[in-house]
Design an enzyme around this catalytic site. Structure first.
Site, PDB file in Angstrom:
ATOM      1  N   CYS A 399      -4.796 -15.499 -11.312  1.00 19.55           N
ATOM      2  CA  CYS A 399      -4.528 -14.684 -10.125  1.00 19.55           C
ATOM      3  C   CYS A 399      -3.151 -14.030 -10.220  1.00 19.55           C
ATOM      4  CB  CYS A 399      -4.678 -15.528  -8.864  1.00 19.55           C
ATOM      5  SG  CYS A 399      -4.815 -14.563  -7.335  1.00 19.55           S
ATOM      6  N   HIS A 526     -10.211 -17.579  -9.678  1.00 17.99           N
ATOM      7  CA  HIS A 526      -9.708 -18.958  -9.713  1.00 17.99           C
ATOM      8  C   HIS A 526     -10.774 -19.874 -10.326  1.00 17.99           C
ATOM      9  CE1 HIS A 526      -6.020 -18.557  -7.193  1.00 17.99           C
ATOM     10  NE2 HIS A 526      -6.672 -17.500  -6.733  1.00 17.99           N
ATOM     11  N   GLU A 528     -10.564 -22.720 -11.555  1.00 19.79           N
ATOM     12  CA  GLU A 528     -10.372 -24.152 -11.306  1.00 19.79           C
ATOM     13  C   GLU A 528     -11.269 -24.681 -10.195  1.00 19.79           C
ATOM     14  OE1 GLU A 528      -7.048 -21.984  -9.015  1.00 19.79           O
ATOM     15  OE2 GLU A 528      -8.005 -21.864 -10.983  1.00 19.79           O
TER      16      GLU A 528
END
Length: 586
Positions: A399, A526, A528
């Site tokens: 990001c 993102h 994750e």
């Protein structure tokens, strides 16, 4: 539908989220369809406006919901995708009730906490418990509800009253309460104290709820005499007292619960259709925990961010790195670095912190710059990115990390000295990172690009495309307001920095890669948030592979992952394809 309410006593942060997730994983391993709900008794509508320093990270769901980080634990342990309504807040409940009152739904009645707020809580739980959470679209069989805070909190009282009523509505065979309590052990005596647990259970009984199971959290294993004392004074059988002491990893928590017979108790208490609690999933999880505790080699990753004082601010990032490290049989050494400490500015007046921060950078096998907002510490992140690029250190920017990597390259390689983001300098002469095209500065609400979005690869010659399984497109979760300026992106074509993937309309730069570098990757999304213990995120996996020197071998093998020997003995440190078998990246 079976309902399991998980409450907490004595202190907050006792581990209810991990325990709730562990119970859900055990029940799922027993063949049941499980969903989870987190109740946060604060007045915020959602977690999107929280300061990370106060509440940790904001976890983003597929539908764009900004929720409590415990829902991240639920998704990782249960391997399901939840939605925004799985996170209930007092703000949502009151907003719902007030809207009904404004519409006249209550027909002129006086709107009160009891019964209107408590009824709304019960209706929300029942409705959300029926929402499918997996691809087969079948309704869940068990809903686990975690009530945030501790018993006795003023803000939690409406929820306790709601579930006091709900236990009779659902009937005893469909509802049970698990109470998590702390058993402290003062250092001066070394004796484990049961009085806080007794008082917590007594307070809950006074409010109309009686625990069916008491889960005791402690620093060391609890003595049988202590367990029997809790059983006697809390009016439960000894087998209804379960103990979880501090362990080396959260992966061990479900194993400890299962070894103490929690699945068998819940089967009898709720008449659950459990056939075999020792399923293949639980067996794999046990091996996962064993492997974690026997890792020999270490990989050091420097996480350069601005919220390093509270590790929960980067909870999902840490988990994604840990999943990837475990997949290649390495132990993760994550070094948190406050980006402001990398700067020689008036804000960083401590030379010791400056030298310590740069020592960590120099020792790191890989560097990660995660997402974030604001200008503080921006120069430190740029310096870390420059170090990774020039010293050929594996790097991943997420990001804001990707945006800064593009800015750093433009300034130092294309000689665009004034290249900047309008977030940092609204009047910059080279607006390399700008507001989203649809962003309306006069309407900040809903101005963040949120949730699961498709990213299309523009070339087959992409390292990340191969790590994703050589697919034409991927879908990952987003949370950002600023993006690389598409009008300037074309000017990078003749350089080593390439935008290898964009959104479906070709207007947004989603993935960047740097040529002639072991691993220099930036992603606007993102990844994750979608990482799982047995299915790590490909961008994070690539970082760990590069940081350990195994990426080239893995790429030469065609990123093909075998399905055999999924959890090998961690005492053998050799890197081989079977050790990556558990990933099964599709």
């Amino acid at each position: 539908m079976k309902y399991i309410l998980v409450t907490g006593g004595v202190i907050s942060g006792i581990g209810k989220g991990i325990i709730t997730s562990s119970i859900g994983m055990i029940l799922k391993s027993s063949g049941l369809r499980v969903t989870a709900i987190k109740i946060d008794p604060y007045l915020n509508i959602d977690a999107g406006t929280f300061s990370p320093f106060e509440h940790g990270e904001v976890f983003v769901l597929n539908d764009g919901g900004e929720v409590d980080l415990d829902l991240g634990n639920y998704e990782r342990f249960l391997d399901v995708n939840l939605c925004r309504d799985n996170n209930i807040t007092t703000g949502k409940i009151y907003h719902h009730v007030i809207n009904k009152e404004r519409r006249g739904d209550y027909l002129g009645k006086t709107v009160q906490v009891v019964p209107h707020i408590t009824d709304a809580i019960q209706e929300w739980v029942m409705n959300q418990a029926m929402v499918p959470v997996d691809e087969n679209k079948e309704e869940p069989q068990v809903c686990i509800i975690e009530l945030g805070g501790t018993i006795g909190d003023i803000e939690g009282m409406p929820y306790v009253e709601a579930f006091r009523q709900f236990q009779f509505k659902a009937k005893r065979e469909n509802f049970c309460n698990i109470h998590v309590s702390l058993v402290p052990q003062p250092s001066n005596s070394g004796e484990q104290k049961t009085k806080p647990t007794q008082n917590s259970v007594r307070a809950m009984r006074c409010l109309g709820l009686s625990p069916d199971l008491i889960i005791c959290r402690s620093a060391t294993p609890i003595d049988m005499a202590v367990k029997e004392k809790i059983s006697m004074f809390c009016h439960v059988k000894p087998e209804q007292v379960i103990c979880i002491h501090d362990v080396s990893s959260v992966y061990r928590a479900p194993i400890i619960l299962d070894e103490q017979g929690i699945a068998n108790y819940l089967k009898e208490r709720l008449n659950l259709p459990i056939v075999d609690s020792a399923s293949n999933l639980l067996f794999k999880w046990r091996n996962l925990a064993d492997r974690y505790e026997n890792l020999q080699k270490t990989c050091s990753i420097a996480l350069v961010g601005k919220y390093s004082t509270l590790r929960d601010c980067y909870a999902s990032v840490f988990k994604a790195l840990e999943h990837s490290a475990l997949a290649i049989n390495y132990k993760l050494n994550l070094m948190y670095i406050d980006s402001i400490d990398l700067e020689q500015t008036t804000e960083n007046e401590d030379p010791m912190k400056f030298h310590e921060a740069w020592q960590k950078i120099c020792k790191a096998d890989g560097i990660l710059v995660p997402g974030g907002f604001g200008t503080r510490g921006m120069m430190g992140k740029l310096q870390a990115i420059s170090w990774a690029r020039t010293k050929k250190i594996p790097f991943l920017g997420v990001c804001l990390g990707m945006q800064l990597a593009v800015i750093e390259f433009a300034r130092n390689c294309l000689n665009w000295k004034d290249a900047d983001s309008t977030e940092f300098d609204p009047n910059t002469s080279v607006p390399l990172v700008i507001d989203m095209p649809e962003h309306n500065p006069g309407n900040l609400g809903g101005s963040v690009r949120m949730g699961l979005r498709r990213t299309v690869f523009k070339t087959e010659n992409s390292m990340l495309r191969k790590l994703y399984g050589d697919v034409p497109f991927i879908e990952e979760r987003h949370r950002h307001r600023y993006e690389v300026n598409p009008n300037l992106a074309s000017q990078f074509e003749q350089s080593d920095l390439h935008f290898v993937a964009q959104d479906v309309d070709g207007e947004r730069m989603e993935i960047m890669e740097l040529a002639n570098h072991p691993y220099f990757v930036g992603v606007q999304f993102h990844p994750e948030f979608s990482s799982r213990p047995m299915r790590p995120s490909p961008p994070y996996l690539g970082l760990l592979l590069a940081a350990t020197g195994n990426l080239n071998d893995f790429m030469q093998q065609g990123c093909q992952l075998s399905s055999s020997d999924r959890y090998s003995d961690a005492s053998d440190d050799s890197f081989s394809e079977p050790r990556l078998a558990e990933l099964e990246i599709q």
